[in-house]
Design a protein around this motif. Structure first.
Motif, mmCIF file in Angstrom:
data_model
loop_
_atom_site.group_PDB
_atom_site.id
_atom_site.type_symbol
_atom_site.label_atom_id
_atom_site.label_comp_id
_atom_site.label_asym_id
_atom_site.label_seq_id
_atom_site.Cartn_x
_atom_site.Cartn_y
_atom_site.Cartn_z
ATOM 1 N N UNK A 8 0.835 -1.201 0.000
ATOM 2 C CA UNK A 8 0.000 0.000 0.000
ATOM 3 C C UNK A 8 0.868 1.249 0.000
ATOM 4 N N UNK A 9 1.927 1.242 0.799
ATOM 5 C CA UNK A 9 2.843 2.383 0.830
ATOM 6 C C UNK A 9 3.501 2.596 -0.528
ATOM 7 N N UNK A 10 3.845 1.513 -1.202
ATOM 8 C CA UNK A 10 4.445 1.635 -2.536
ATOM 9 C C UNK A 10 3.455 2.215 -3.535
ATOM 10 N N UNK A 11 2.195 1.812 -3.427
ATOM 11 C CA UNK A 11 1.169 2.359 -4.320
ATOM 12 C C UNK A 11 0.985 3.853 -4.082
ATOM 13 N N UNK A 12 1.010 4.275 -2.826
ATOM 14 C CA UNK A 12 0.918 5.699 -2.514
ATOM 15 C C UNK A 12 2.116 6.461 -3.066
ATOM 16 N N UNK A 13 3.308 5.907 -2.862
ATOM 17 C CA UNK A 13 4.515 6.574 -3.350
ATOM 18 C C UNK A 13 4.499 6.721 -4.867
ATOM 19 N N UNK A 14 4.004 5.700 -5.553
ATOM 20 C CA UNK A 14 3.935 5.751 -7.015
ATOM 21 C C UNK A 14 3.008 6.862 -7.489
ATOM 22 N N UNK A 15 2.037 7.225 -6.644
ATOM 23 C CA UNK A 15 1.099 8.299 -6.983
ATOM 24 C C UNK A 15 1.564 9.650 -6.460
#
Length: 260
Positions: free
Chosen positions: A98-105
């Motif tokens: 989830x943190x990686x998905x946020x960072x990608x955005x």
């Protein structure tokens, strides 16, 4: 990854279809066969008015919690459609995916548990202690249903908590016949389950004969809570791995090396 480490092994990947590709590719690259059998079907909510309402007052929140990569995928685009992420708003994620998905955005300032990637792990962070969240507004982006622990504890600590449902979860659309047929052929060497909801669908949906075969099939889970629930349900061949695709793949490879 050592080529051929999983040669001859068939591993069932039960993640939602949209999130299964990375782990499946890693299994195939290691020489194994990934049998895709999503235990959860994820669909967006038809009405995003609740997400849009939060977007209009996003600056008023102190903390925004995303419970899964799906929460990011189905809430964040609507939140950022007409505005930027507020610099003062602290994001929080239950797990590294989830943190990686946020960072990608573009949301890079994110609270994340250090070890236990679930609600308990998030609530153990000092930033979510009562003296930090009391009197603060918190919004949680999540799927329908699920646990209420995060909401309940934050409210007990004095926070004002709003929950926003941005996706729906349901069980396998085509039933369990393909999975049971593979079990009957003796073609399964392991099964990956990455959420407690998926485990519940598996245990409640398979036939008694398949349930017996499940007892003899290594179950690979990336979180302590899923392992605990599996034991409570009577399963014994449980292998807890690290989080996300990398942790699961490392666990699969390590287990296979030990049992060859």
């Amino acid at each position: 990854m050592t080529q051929g480490t999983l040669t001859g092994r068939t591993i069932v990947v039960t993640r939602p279809r949209e999130q299964a590709a990375g782990l499946a590719a890693g299994i195939e690259a290691a020489g194994g066969h990934a049998l895709l059998f999503p235990l959860l079907e994820i669909t967006p909510v038809a009405d995003l008015s609740a997400v849009h309402a939060v977007a209009h007052c996003l600056d008023d929140y102190a903390l925004a919690v995303f419970v899964s990569p799906n929460a990011v995928a189905y809430a964040l685009p609507a939140l950022l459609a007409k505005r930027n992420w507020p610099a003062a708003l602290q994001a929080a994620a239950v797990g590294p995916g989830t943190a990686q998905a946020l960072a990608a955005a573009g949301v890079t300032r994110c609270l994340l548990p250090a070890e236990r990637f679930d609600s308990e792990g998030l609530l153990a962070l000092p930033e979510l202690a009562a003296e930090k969240v009391s009197g603060q507004r918190v919004v949680i982006f999540r799927g329908d249903g699920g646990r209420e622990l995060l909401t309940d504890v934050l409210r007990e600590r004095g926070a004002s908590v709003e929950r926003v449902t941005c996706y729906h979860r349901s069980g396998p659309r085509d039933g369990f016949a393909p999975l049971e047929a593979a079990w009957a052929r003796g073609a399964l060497d392991g099964i990956v389950v990455s959420s407690s909801e998926a485990l519940d669908y598996l245990l409640s949906g398979v036939s008694p004969a398949a349930r017996a075969r499940l007892q003899d099939t290594p179950l690979f889970v990336p979180h302590q809570r899923i392992a605990e629930i599996a034991r409570q349900r009577g399963l014994t061949r449980i292998e807890q791995t690290g989080p996300a695709d990398a942790g699961l793949l490392h666990g699969l490879v390590t287990y296979t090396r030990w049992t060859q």
